[in-house]
Scaffold this motif. Structure first.
Motif, mmCIF file in Angstrom:
data_model
loop_
_atom_site.group_PDB
_atom_site.id
_atom_site.type_symbol
_atom_site.label_atom_id
_atom_site.label_comp_id
_atom_site.label_asym_id
_atom_site.label_seq_id
_atom_site.Cartn_x
_atom_site.Cartn_y
_atom_site.Cartn_z
ATOM 1 N N ILE A 179 0.849 -1.187 0.000
ATOM 2 C CA ILE A 179 0.000 0.000 0.000
ATOM 3 C C ILE A 179 0.887 1.240 0.000
ATOM 4 C CG2 ILE A 179 -1.786 1.262 1.258
ATOM 5 C CD1 ILE A 179 -2.459 -1.453 2.649
ATOM 6 N N ALA A 180 0.663 2.121 -0.963
ATOM 7 C CA ALA A 180 1.377 3.403 -1.031
ATOM 8 C C ALA A 180 0.373 4.512 -0.727
ATOM 9 C CB ALA A 180 1.987 3.595 -2.419
ATOM 10 N N LEU A 181 0.635 5.269 0.335
ATOM 11 C CA LEU A 181 -0.266 6.346 0.744
ATOM 12 C C LEU A 181 0.443 7.687 0.636
ATOM 13 C CD1 LEU A 181 -1.832 4.767 3.969
ATOM 14 C CD2 LEU A 181 -2.745 4.731 1.642
ATOM 15 N N GLN A 182 -0.335 8.699 0.264
ATOM 16 C CA GLN A 182 0.189 10.056 0.193
ATOM 17 C C GLN A 182 -0.666 10.989 1.058
ATOM 18 O OE1 GLN A 182 -0.911 8.758 -3.223
ATOM 19 N NE2 GLN A 182 0.840 7.393 -2.842
ATOM 20 N N GLU A 183 -0.065 12.125 1.422
ATOM 21 C CA GLU A 183 -0.692 13.136 2.275
ATOM 22 C C GLU A 183 -1.054 12.554 3.645
ATOM 23 O OE1 GLU A 183 -3.555 15.771 0.601
ATOM 24 O OE2 GLU A 183 -2.313 16.223 -1.144
ATOM 25 N N ILE A 184 -0.046 11.999 4.288
ATOM 26 C CA ILE A 184 -0.160 11.517 5.660
ATOM 27 C C ILE A 184 0.536 12.542 6.557
ATOM 28 C CG2 ILE A 184 0.258 9.578 7.217
ATOM 29 C CD1 ILE A 184 -1.307 8.841 4.695
ATOM 30 N N ARG B 48 12.205 -2.184 -5.828
ATOM 31 C CA ARG B 48 12.171 -0.900 -5.139
ATOM 32 C C ARG B 48 10.804 -0.257 -5.409
ATOM 33 N NH1 ARG B 48 15.088 2.514 -7.533
ATOM 34 N NH2 ARG B 48 15.678 1.241 -9.323
ATOM 35 N N VAL B 49 9.993 -0.144 -4.370
ATOM 36 C CA VAL B 49 8.652 0.435 -4.490
ATOM 37 C C VAL B 49 8.692 1.861 -3.964
ATOM 38 C CG1 VAL B 49 6.243 0.249 -3.768
ATOM 39 C CG2 VAL B 49 7.577 -1.833 -4.225
ATOM 40 N N LEU B 50 8.226 2.805 -4.778
ATOM 41 C CA LEU B 50 8.212 4.214 -4.378
ATOM 42 C C LEU B 50 6.784 4.710 -4.233
ATOM 43 C CD1 LEU B 50 11.137 3.892 -5.669
ATOM 44 C CD2 LEU B 50 10.993 6.344 -6.134
ATOM 45 N N SER B 51 6.508 5.343 -3.088
ATOM 46 C CA SER B 51 5.270 6.081 -2.893
ATOM 47 C C SER B 51 5.624 7.551 -3.024
ATOM 48 C CB SER B 51 4.680 5.807 -1.500
ATOM 49 O OG SER B 51 3.549 6.637 -1.260
ATOM 50 N N LEU B 52 5.014 8.222 -3.996
ATOM 51 C CA LEU B 52 5.459 9.594 -4.270
ATOM 52 C C LEU B 52 4.290 10.526 -4.543
ATOM 53 C CD1 LEU B 52 5.351 10.116 -7.649
ATOM 54 C CD2 LEU B 52 7.135 8.403 -7.510
ATOM 55 N N HIS B 53 4.591 11.799 -4.432
ATOM 56 C CA HIS B 53 3.612 12.857 -4.637
ATOM 57 C C HIS B 53 4.331 13.992 -5.344
ATOM 58 C CE1 HIS B 53 0.259 15.532 -2.675
ATOM 59 N NE2 HIS B 53 0.117 15.408 -3.979
ATOM 60 N N ALA C 207 11.820 -1.650 -10.370
ATOM 61 C CA ALA C 207 11.185 -0.627 -9.538
ATOM 62 C C ALA C 207 9.731 -0.439 -9.950
ATOM 63 C CB ALA C 207 11.932 0.701 -9.656
ATOM 64 N N ILE C 208 8.929 0.010 -8.994
ATOM 65 C CA ILE C 208 7.525 0.355 -9.230
ATOM 66 C C ILE C 208 7.270 1.713 -8.593
ATOM 67 C CG2 ILE C 208 5.116 -0.268 -8.821
ATOM 68 C CD1 ILE C 208 6.002 -3.183 -8.613
ATOM 69 N N TRP C 209 6.727 2.637 -9.387
ATOM 70 C CA TRP C 209 6.379 3.964 -8.877
ATOM 71 C C TRP C 209 4.867 4.037 -8.715
ATOM 72 C CZ3 TRP C 209 9.488 7.981 -12.302
ATOM 73 C CH2 TRP C 209 10.866 7.773 -12.100
ATOM 74 N N LEU C 210 4.408 4.340 -7.512
ATOM 75 C CA LEU C 210 2.990 4.483 -7.209
ATOM 76 C C LEU C 210 2.753 5.844 -6.581
ATOM 77 C CD1 LEU C 210 2.644 1.035 -5.445
ATOM 78 C CD2 LEU C 210 1.291 1.638 -7.448
ATOM 79 N N GLY C 211 1.676 6.508 -6.983
ATOM 80 C CA GLY C 211 1.398 7.747 -6.274
ATOM 81 C C GLY C 211 0.538 8.736 -7.033
ATOM 82 N N ASP C 212 0.466 9.916 -6.441
ATOM 83 C CA ASP C 212 -0.269 11.050 -6.999
ATOM 84 C C ASP C 212 0.738 11.877 -7.805
ATOM 85 O OD1 ASP C 212 -1.658 13.327 -7.584
ATOM 86 O OD2 ASP C 212 -2.308 13.739 -5.530
ATOM 87 N N PHE C 213 0.668 11.760 -9.132
ATOM 88 C CA PHE C 213 1.626 12.424 -10.009
ATOM 89 C C PHE C 213 1.135 13.793 -10.472
ATOM 90 C CE2 PHE C 213 2.931 8.077 -10.076
ATOM 91 C CZ PHE C 213 4.280 8.057 -10.403
#
Length: 276
Positions: free
Chosen positions: A33-38, A134-139, A193-199
């Motif tokens: 689970i990748a979460l943003q704005e925490i 490498r899993v990235l959670s990004l905003h 790598a996997i990039w997950l998030g609010d782009f």
């Protein structure tokens, strides 16, 4: 494996009600689970430590929190200083151990208006059934494409350096008495790598093309060191879906601003993708 990305907007729903448990229920059960704005210790969210609260709402997960910025929120209580930090960032939760993590503070352009805030990408190395990833959670920045392009270029450069840079340590420990490595072998820093998030970008935009390239003749082309949009290579057709709704010029705009990009070597493993 099921991977989920969700910008929870610090626990506030479209009904303006603050309730972290609703966000937790939506993502529960996913493998990563990748979460943003925490956030931690903000007045608007009751000064809650949301990372700690989410870890209790989602038991059984390994987790890492990475603040994009960190401000003083200390106070005096009964004559004693209570040290407290006001933070805002991203989070990764995983059913599998997170072997190592690091936080990337992304390039930022200083504005006169509107308000602009620091963005970050939290990178977590996880040994998955598909191998170490490498899993990235990004905003990414919400104001302008130029700022997002600078942030993407930074992340792409870090991605290309990963295999030769190594992980938390490399080489042979010549001081075994200090037990630097706890007896572990050198942790991987894999090219996968996997990039997950609010782009904050839409498919076909300049930022989107910077990540996946322009491939008019081979839409699903995958380079070994590059990325593909999971929606373009999923075995099950993704169809049209959106992740964000907003009133723009008096009309409801439905946009896909949240994405999953997978390294080229993983392109053939994407089964399906969609939005709730």
């Amino acid at each position: 494996m099921k991977l989920v990305s969700y910008n929870i907007q610090y626990g506030f729903g479209s009904d303006t009600r603050y309730d972290l448990s609703r966000a937790a229920r939506l993502v529960a059960g996913a493998d990563i689970i990748a979460l943003q704005e925490i956030e931690r210790h903000w007045q608007r969210s009751n000064f809650d430590d949301q990372a700690e609260m989410l870890s209790r709402l989602l038991p059984g997960y390994h987790w890492v929190y990475g603040p994009a910025f960190d401000m003083d929120a200390s106070e005096w209580r009964d004559g004693h200083l209570v040290n407290r930090r006001r933070q805002f960032g991203t989070m990764v939760l995983s059913k599998l151990p997170i072997v190592w993590s690091r936080l990337h503070a992304l390039p930022m352009r200083r504005t006169l208006r509107p308000l602009n805030t620091r963005n970050a990408a939290l990178e977590c190395m996880i040994r998955t059934p598909a191998g170490p990833v490498r899993v990235l959670s990004l905003h990414l920045a919400h104001i302008a494409a130029e700022e997002r392009l600078e942030q993407i270029d930074y992340l792409l450069a870090e991605h290309r350096r990963a295999p030769s840079e190594g992980g938390p340590w490399s080489g042979t420990d010549d001081e075994p008495s200090r037990n630097w490595t706890h007896g572990e072998s050198e942790p991987e820093n894999p090219p996968a790598a996997i990039w997950l998030g609010d782009f904050n970008m839409e498919p076909g935009s300049a930022e989107h093309r910077r990540i996946v390239g322009s491939t008019p003749y081979h839409r699903g082309a995958a380079y070994l060191g590059g990325f593909v949009d999971a929606a373009a290579v999923a075995v099950e057709p993704a169809g049209d879906f959106h992740t964000h709704e907003k009133i723009i010029d008096g009309r409801l705009a439905k946009r896909r601003l949240d994405h999953c990009f997978v390294g080229g070597m993983l392109a053939g493993r994407v089964k399906s993708i969609g939005a709730d």
